[in-house]
Scaffold this active site. Sequence first.
Site, PDB file in Angstrom:
ATOM      1  N   CYS A   1      -5.013  71.763 -11.931  1.00 54.52           N
ATOM      2  CA  CYS A   1      -6.299  71.073 -11.948  1.00 54.52           C
ATOM      3  C   CYS A   1      -6.999  71.394 -13.258  1.00 54.52           C
ATOM      4  O   CYS A   1      -7.215  70.528 -14.088  1.00 54.52           O
ATOM      5  CB  CYS A   1      -7.158  71.504 -10.773  1.00 54.52           C
ATOM      6  SG  CYS A   1      -6.626  70.792  -9.212  1.00 54.52           S
TER       7      CYS A   1
ATOM      8  N   GLU B   1      -6.580  74.984 -14.684  1.00 51.55           N
ATOM      9  CA  GLU B   1      -6.290  76.390 -14.884  1.00 51.55           C
ATOM     10  C   GLU B   1      -5.833  76.707 -16.310  1.00 51.55           C
ATOM     11  O   GLU B   1      -4.910  76.103 -16.824  1.00 51.55           O
ATOM     12  CB  GLU B   1      -5.200  76.844 -13.898  1.00 51.55           C
ATOM     13  CG  GLU B   1      -5.560  76.652 -12.446  1.00 51.55           C
ATOM     14  CD  GLU B   1      -5.208  75.271 -11.891  1.00 51.55           C
ATOM     15  OE1 GLU B   1      -5.985  74.322 -12.138  1.00 51.55           O
ATOM     16  OE2 GLU B   1      -4.183  75.134 -11.224  1.00 51.55           O
TER      17      GLU B   1
END
Lengths: 264, 787
Positions: B431, B433
Amino acid sequence: MEGVIFDIRHFSVHDGPGIRTTVFFKGCPLRCIWCHNPEGQEFDPQTYTRVNRLDGREFKVTGYAGKHVTADEVMEEIEKDIVFYEESGGGVTFSGGEPLARPVFLAELLERCNIAGIHTAVDTCGYADNEELQRIIPLTHLFLFDLKLAFNDDHEKFTAVSNKNILKNLKTVSSAGKEIIIRIPLVEDITDTQENLAGLRNIINELKGITRVELLPFHNIAQSKYRRFGRSGFQEQVERYDISKAVKIMDFFLESFPDVTIGG
Amino acid sequence: MNSRIRKLRKESLEAPYSLSAERASLVTSFYSIGDHEKYSRAVQRALCFRYILSNKTICINPGELIAGERGPSPKAVPTYPEICLHSLEDLDIIDTRKKVSFSVDNEFKQVYEGTVIPFWEGRTQRDRIFGNMSNRWVEAYRAGVFTEFMEQRAPGHTVAGKNVFLKGMRDYREEIHEALSRLDFHNDPLAFEKREELKAMDIAALALMEYAFRYASEIENLSEKEKDPARAEELHEMAIICKRVPAGAPSTFHEALQHYWFIHLGVITELNPWDSFNPGRLDRHLYPFYREGIDSGTLTKERAKELLQAFWIKFNNHPSPPKTGVTAQESSTYSDFTLINLGGVNEDGSDAVNELTYLILDVIEEMRLIQPGTMVQVSKKNPDRFVKRALDIVKTGFGQPSFFNTDAIIQQLLGQGKSITDARNGGASGCVETGAFGTEAYILTGYFNLNKVLEITLNNGTDPSTGKEIGVKSGDPGSFRTFDDLYDAFENQLRYFTGIKTEGNNIIEKLYSSYMPAPLLSVITEDCIRKGRDYNSGGARYNTRYVQGVGLGSLTDNLASLHKNVFDEKTVSMNEMIKALKANFKKHEKLRHDLVYNTPKWGNNDDYADRFAVMVFNSFYNAINGKKSSCGGTFRINLLPTTCHIYFGSVTGAMPDGRLAGESLSEGISPVQGADTKGPTAVINSAAKIDHIRTGGTLLNQKFSPAFFSNSDSKKKMVSLVRTYFRLDGHHIQFNVTDAKTLSDAKENPEKYRDLIVRVAGYSDYFNDLGETLQDEIIKRTEHEGV
């Protein structure tokens, strides 16, 4: 120093260059029948009843249109977005109502913005004391100057004031060498007549410093605001302005000006 | 898009989602034979991998240019019974559920019932995990205090680095052999373990080469049978490529794509790692091949684009493996989170945007696929033209690409102790990270329900939904005299539950290290060969373990509400508040109204509320950051939800911000849906108050109507908005550009909007595939109308 404002809007993207914060002054000497900011007309704070809905229930609460604020409070709000102004070439726009109707408060805010290095714009109907106007000109980087009706009789009929002082003020701003964006509201059969548009074009043709003409087609999104103040009328009777007509008017102004936009 | 790509894209979109029993069946027969017993675990896993690759179906789709499918056909998804065994009941759910379903045919069920279930029942990794967790872990997990990523999927959370594009399996094998020859059985007590890991890596590298050779000979067969001479020649070339890569390093643009694709397939066949796998900085990696091809006249721009589009379709053919239970709820999507990075900076810190970057952006716009996900890294060194081009694509309304702050990512990585070169080679994946690509295992371990901890605090250690005492006795809230008393109690519970979470993580990490080595992933992740240590045992150069906080916005509003209404203005006592929460505000509607409408909220640049976000951020950070994990990693935090804010909301009762029981919580660091009323600069100013540099990623979602992207003037303002957020060290921002009316219509008439893609939370998804709650939430997200 205190003034009365009815809103401060951040990320305002239609009131001048870049990302801006618009400060709405409360109180206006004009009474344009198409006005879409009715809460900006009266000079004193007003209250009204608002309805909050939650789970099908209605909660009546008191809404406030306008409050007394100090220059410190306004500046604090303006300065919150300084980094956005810097990145985007934006700044602050004083609008209303009519900001020049509170010239001392306006001058103080403009001065403080200048000290803080913030670009300043004044969105005005032009109806103001000429001497007061001259005081704020050096503190203002850009004028958003509304022009509505070229002929005085019409002006008095639809805005409740004469346009003589307005046109004089426009000349004052222009001859001071300031950048001006002219804003023309398009209201069917009132401001969009061939005579009026030609008249307005003639007026601005003689001026220097006009960088853009913005045509603002009438919309009736302010209906609920009128209802809130127990008023009705024009906003409900007139349809949203026909965009294809606005495009034709844009072409008409493009004959004289390189930069004409619709919708601000 | 040419007719070939149009056809392949259509076939990919229309292929049904289904489960394939092939892999499960092969894994089961490999372990049933019993021959594996004589090998170490690592070698067993490598041999099993080789067995799968030697026997699985070879699938070559008509007209395609990049070969290789994980399953027997596009979107036919294998299962991983050694990690997580689906029961017949699970299979029925997967087959029939409304969202994210996969068809399961009778043949599949027969294989499962006949051989797979009887063999794996009670001996999967999932069984080991739940069998090793403490009671207090199980209770907190059941209550929804946190989730556990590794209970159905293996650790992964990593991205290919630049060396993957510079080396072939033969090169890696040479390195492995050299490392083997350097082993010192006299002085190194770990020499044996290292030898076994290295032997496993060697087998895995060999297996991948052999797999490509199988493709080469099958494609050559097809070529010989092919009647169309042009296609026959094309197949012949593809066969040659499959003989060259991944055995050797790629030497052309086409080879580089095919090379990566085999490695990708290997990683997601070996295990079912989270976030599948990811080519990372694609424009940077491919640029030398592109430049060489264009300059030598062997590649045209059109051909490069066609190959990239063919590559895109391969990702879309590979949905995420099926998830069930809590895992399905926290990550309810077909997307498997490949996130291609564009832009950013080069290793020497210079602007990395190149000609190929723009070509790939064209590909993204034309393909409009949820997979692969795409993002742009925006550094202060990148030109505005790049950001504007990305915004053009955002405007088309499928949620891609999202915007990441390269300069913040580099600071985050440096702060974690990475070298400047490794930091500049990094980016964001999954997402949002942060990771050092090619050199780091940055494993997400589970979501953490910050608001549940407050709920338990307000009940003195008890979970009100079950009446069970699962926390510590942190004090009777009615006796708290100041806000500080309340906050101390909250921090106390927070430390307790984060402790339980990381304690569980340390056991699970060892279970993966002991039972589930990942030899192929180890081959391509730097330092695993040099250290002779597996990826799942801390073999990577850097090892980070994340706990992802969820619901920062909601928690901020809850604390602001308690501070203002209970302690500051005393308009309601703590006991009355708790009574109202227990009643889910039934007969307390007036109170709820005041909480919703008259209490400061996060996202309005109002310090009254925002200071609590900073406070909670620091508490969460201090509770986790810097702890050591059992295989030598370091625990850190990030703030993102995927779809977990909905699951966590469903297990959390009514809260002091006026939220009703079961409603979803705020996502990422975004404000509570609809609570931000001051426009995007206020949201950005609020969001920037937390220190993004000390995280491994935060997620900020903003919904705009298309008007904001309409002309070059308004687009310029959007560029400034992004640039300002990044100047304030914001990590990530994404834009949803679809008007609420369209979305409501789509909900009512899903059939008319089959292609409607929206940004969810760090990834894009088909609107029709979202649950109703999430659909409603996306409709509700504030639309910033710039009047």
